[in-house]
Design a protein around this motif. Structure first.
Motif, PDB file in Angstrom:
ATOM      1  N   ILE A 154       0.824  -1.213   0.000  1.00 20.54           N
ATOM      2  CA  ILE A 154       0.000   0.000   0.000  1.00 20.54           C
ATOM      3  C   ILE A 154       0.858   1.264   0.000  1.00 20.54           C
ATOM      4  O   ILE A 154       0.587   2.185  -0.786  1.00 20.54           O
ATOM      5  CB  ILE A 154      -1.022  -0.024   1.153  1.00 20.54           C
ATOM      6  CG1 ILE A 154      -2.040  -1.143   0.891  1.00 20.54           C
ATOM      7  CG2 ILE A 154      -1.707   1.332   1.298  1.00 20.54           C
ATOM      8  CD1 ILE A 154      -3.023  -1.384   2.021  1.00 20.54           C
ATOM      9  N   PRO A 155       1.914   1.380   0.809  1.00 21.45           N
ATOM     10  CA  PRO A 155       2.736   2.599   0.740  1.00 21.45           C
ATOM     11  C   PRO A 155       3.342   2.826  -0.647  1.00 21.45           C
ATOM     12  O   PRO A 155       3.468   3.972  -1.095  1.00 21.45           O
ATOM     13  CB  PRO A 155       3.827   2.360   1.791  1.00 21.45           C
ATOM     14  CG  PRO A 155       3.214   1.401   2.755  1.00 21.45           C
ATOM     15  CD  PRO A 155       2.337   0.504   1.909  1.00 21.45           C
ATOM     16  N   LEU A 156       3.688   1.763  -1.350  1.00 22.76           N
ATOM     17  CA  LEU A 156       4.213   1.908  -2.705  1.00 22.76           C
ATOM     18  C   LEU A 156       3.132   2.453  -3.642  1.00 22.76           C
ATOM     19  O   LEU A 156       3.397   3.335  -4.463  1.00 22.76           O
ATOM     20  CB  LEU A 156       4.748   0.567  -3.217  1.00 22.76           C
ATOM     21  CG  LEU A 156       5.360   0.576  -4.615  1.00 22.76           C
ATOM     22  CD1 LEU A 156       6.513   1.561  -4.711  1.00 22.76           C
ATOM     23  CD2 LEU A 156       5.823  -0.830  -4.975  1.00 22.76           C
ATOM     24  N   ALA A 157       1.909   1.956  -3.499  1.00 25.42           N
ATOM     25  CA  ALA A 157       0.802   2.461  -4.316  1.00 25.42           C
ATOM     26  C   ALA A 157       0.531   3.932  -4.002  1.00 25.42           C
ATOM     27  O   ALA A 157       0.321   4.746  -4.914  1.00 25.42           O
ATOM     28  CB  ALA A 157      -0.450   1.626  -4.086  1.00 25.42           C
ATOM     29  N   VAL A 158       0.554   4.289  -2.734  1.00 25.79           N
ATOM     30  CA  VAL A 158       0.338   5.689  -2.338  1.00 25.79           C
ATOM     31  C   VAL A 158       1.438   6.572  -2.923  1.00 25.79           C
ATOM     32  O   VAL A 158       1.174   7.664  -3.431  1.00 25.79           O
ATOM     33  CB  VAL A 158       0.257   5.825  -0.797  1.00 25.79           C
ATOM     34  CG1 VAL A 158       0.290   7.284  -0.357  1.00 25.79           C
ATOM     35  CG2 VAL A 158      -0.993   5.124  -0.278  1.00 25.79           C
ATOM     36  N   ARG A 159       2.671   6.084  -2.876  1.00 23.12           N
ATOM     37  CA  ARG A 159       3.787   6.837  -3.464  1.00 23.12           C
ATOM     38  C   ARG A 159       3.571   7.037  -4.964  1.00 23.12           C
ATOM     39  O   ARG A 159       3.809   8.117  -5.495  1.00 23.12           O
ATOM     40  CB  ARG A 159       5.099   6.110  -3.170  1.00 23.12           C
ATOM     41  CG  ARG A 159       6.311   6.948  -3.440  1.00 23.12           C
ATOM     42  CD  ARG A 159       7.584   6.381  -2.822  1.00 23.12           C
ATOM     43  NE  ARG A 159       7.882   5.017  -3.228  1.00 23.12           N
ATOM     44  CZ  ARG A 159       8.083   4.003  -2.387  1.00 23.12           C
ATOM     45  NH1 ARG A 159       7.997   4.186  -1.084  1.00 23.12           N
ATOM     46  NH2 ARG A 159       8.375   2.800  -2.838  1.00 23.12           N
ATOM     47  N   GLN A 160       3.080   6.009  -5.659  1.00 26.96           N
ATOM     48  CA  GLN A 160       2.821   6.143  -7.089  1.00 26.96           C
ATOM     49  C   GLN A 160       1.705   7.160  -7.355  1.00 26.96           C
ATOM     50  O   GLN A 160       1.806   7.972  -8.269  1.00 26.96           O
ATOM     51  CB  GLN A 160       2.451   4.790  -7.704  1.00 26.96           C
ATOM     52  CG  GLN A 160       2.266   4.886  -9.209  1.00 26.96           C
ATOM     53  CD  GLN A 160       1.898   3.564  -9.851  1.00 26.96           C
ATOM     54  OE1 GLN A 160       1.542   2.594  -9.184  1.00 26.96           O
ATOM     55  NE2 GLN A 160       1.996   3.526 -11.169  1.00 26.96           N
ATOM     56  N   ILE A 161       0.659   7.139  -6.547  1.00 26.05           N
ATOM     57  CA  ILE A 161      -0.425   8.120  -6.704  1.00 26.05           C
ATOM     58  C   ILE A 161       0.109   9.528  -6.498  1.00 26.05           C
ATOM     59  O   ILE A 161      -0.166  10.433  -7.296  1.00 26.05           O
ATOM     60  CB  ILE A 161      -1.574   7.822  -5.705  1.00 26.05           C
ATOM     61  CG1 ILE A 161      -2.266   6.504  -6.066  1.00 26.05           C
ATOM     62  CG2 ILE A 161      -2.573   8.977  -5.668  1.00 26.05           C
ATOM     63  CD1 ILE A 161      -3.191   5.987  -4.981  1.00 26.05           C
ATOM     64  N   ARG A 162       0.870   9.736  -5.436  1.00 29.07           N
ATOM     65  CA  ARG A 162       1.428  11.073  -5.167  1.00 29.07           C
ATOM     66  C   ARG A 162       2.324  11.536  -6.304  1.00 29.07           C
ATOM     67  O   ARG A 162       2.268  12.693  -6.724  1.00 29.07           O
ATOM     68  CB  ARG A 162       2.194  11.072  -3.847  1.00 29.07           C
ATOM     69  CG  ARG A 162       1.304  11.027  -2.645  1.00 29.07           C
ATOM     70  CD  ARG A 162       2.110  11.040  -1.368  1.00 29.07           C
ATOM     71  NE  ARG A 162       1.214  11.069  -0.221  1.00 29.07           N
ATOM     72  CZ  ARG A 162       1.516  10.566   0.950  1.00 29.07           C
ATOM     73  NH1 ARG A 162       2.699  10.001   1.161  1.00 29.07           N
ATOM     74  NH2 ARG A 162       0.646  10.632   1.935  1.00 29.07           N
ATOM     75  N   SER A 163       3.154  10.648  -6.793  1.00 24.75           N
ATOM     76  CA  SER A 163       4.053  10.990  -7.896  1.00 24.75           C
ATOM     77  C   SER A 163       3.262  11.348  -9.153  1.00 24.75           C
ATOM     78  O   SER A 163       3.566  12.327  -9.844  1.00 24.75           O
ATOM     79  CB  SER A 163       4.990   9.805  -8.173  1.00 24.75           C
ATOM     80  OG  SER A 163       5.811  10.072  -9.271  1.00 24.75           O
ATOM     81  N   PHE A 164       2.230  10.567  -9.442  1.00 24.72           N
ATOM     82  CA  PHE A 164       1.371  10.839 -10.607  1.00 24.72           C
ATOM     83  C   PHE A 164       0.699  12.200 -10.466  1.00 24.72           C
ATOM     84  O   PHE A 164       0.690  13.002 -11.402  1.00 24.72           O
ATOM     85  CB  PHE A 164       0.330   9.718 -10.744  1.00 24.72           C
ATOM     86  CG  PHE A 164      -0.656   9.940 -11.857  1.00 24.72           C
ATOM     87  CD1 PHE A 164      -0.333   9.593 -13.157  1.00 24.72           C
ATOM     88  CD2 PHE A 164      -1.908  10.472 -11.600  1.00 24.72           C
ATOM     89  CE1 PHE A 164      -1.245   9.793 -14.189  1.00 24.72           C
ATOM     90  CE2 PHE A 164      -2.821  10.677 -12.615  1.00 24.72           C
ATOM     91  CZ  PHE A 164      -2.491  10.328 -13.916  1.00 24.72           C
ATOM     92  N   LEU A 165       0.126  12.467  -9.306  1.00 25.48           N
ATOM     93  CA  LEU A 165      -0.556  13.751  -9.090  1.00 25.48           C
ATOM     94  C   LEU A 165       0.422  14.924  -9.140  1.00 25.48           C
ATOM     95  O   LEU A 165       0.096  15.989  -9.679  1.00 25.48           O
ATOM     96  CB  LEU A 165      -1.335  13.728  -7.778  1.00 25.48           C
ATOM     97  CG  LEU A 165      -2.533  12.779  -7.745  1.00 25.48           C
ATOM     98  CD1 LEU A 165      -3.130  12.723  -6.346  1.00 25.48           C
ATOM     99  CD2 LEU A 165      -3.579  13.170  -8.778  1.00 25.48           C
TER     100      LEU A 165
END
Length: 175
Positions: A154-165
């Motif tokens: 989950i932290p990796l997915a959150v990091r990907q979302i933040r990076s995308f945004l």
């Protein structure tokens, strides 16, 4: 929760300019619909666990909403009948019952808004629908799958979302 055609009005009430949209599960449909309704304002969208229809369970959403949400709504709101609920739920979940419920494949093919899709694979969030949307959308990115299990992902997915945004952050208007 803001649903469907009310989303642009809500965005206007909040006096938002250009924006990013994040939708999880059924609300992902609203995030999918925003680029259609506000093409000059939505700069990116994240769709986590997009809801959609699967061939072996076409009536899943219709049946669940008639039994759960619809019957509870009628109990609380005497001016609303089950016939009204049936018309709404039929339009919502049986009109375009072979993909996502809020937009067409043609719209997804033509959508130039960058989208990040985090697929799931439970009856209400079919993996096949998420991946078809990702393949159709010309500016789509996809997270790893599964992204919720094990929990350490989950932290990796959150990091990907933040990076995308961050990569698709709305540019502030010049004063």
């Amino acid at each position: 929760m803001v649903v469907g055609k009310r989303v642009p009005g809500t965005v206007d009430l909040e006096r938002s300019g250009r924006l990013t949209a994040v939708g999880i599960a059924q609300v992902g449909g609203d995030a999918t619909e925003l680029p259609l309704e506000l093409p000059d304002r939505v700069v990116a969208a994240v769709l986590a666990q997009p809801s959609g229809s699967r061939p072996e369970a076409r009536d899943l959403f219709y049946e669940n909403n008639m039994k759960g949400w619809g019957s509870e709504l009628v109990k609380r709101r005497p001016e609303i009948t089950m016939a009204m609920v049936d018309r709404f739920v039929t339009k919502m979940y049986r009109t375009h019952a072979d993909f996502v419920f809020t937009v067409t494949r043609d719209f997804v093919r033509s959508c130039q808004t960058p989208v990040l899709i985090l697929p799931d694979d439970i009856p209400a969030h079919p993996y096949a629908v998420a991946m078809e949307a990702a393949m159709l959308a010309p500016k789509a990115e996809v997270s790893m799958f599964p992204w919720k299990e094990p929990k350490e992902r989950i932290p990796l997915a959150v990091r990907q979302i933040r990076s995308f945004l961050r990569a698709h952050r709305p540019v502030a208007a010049a004063s």
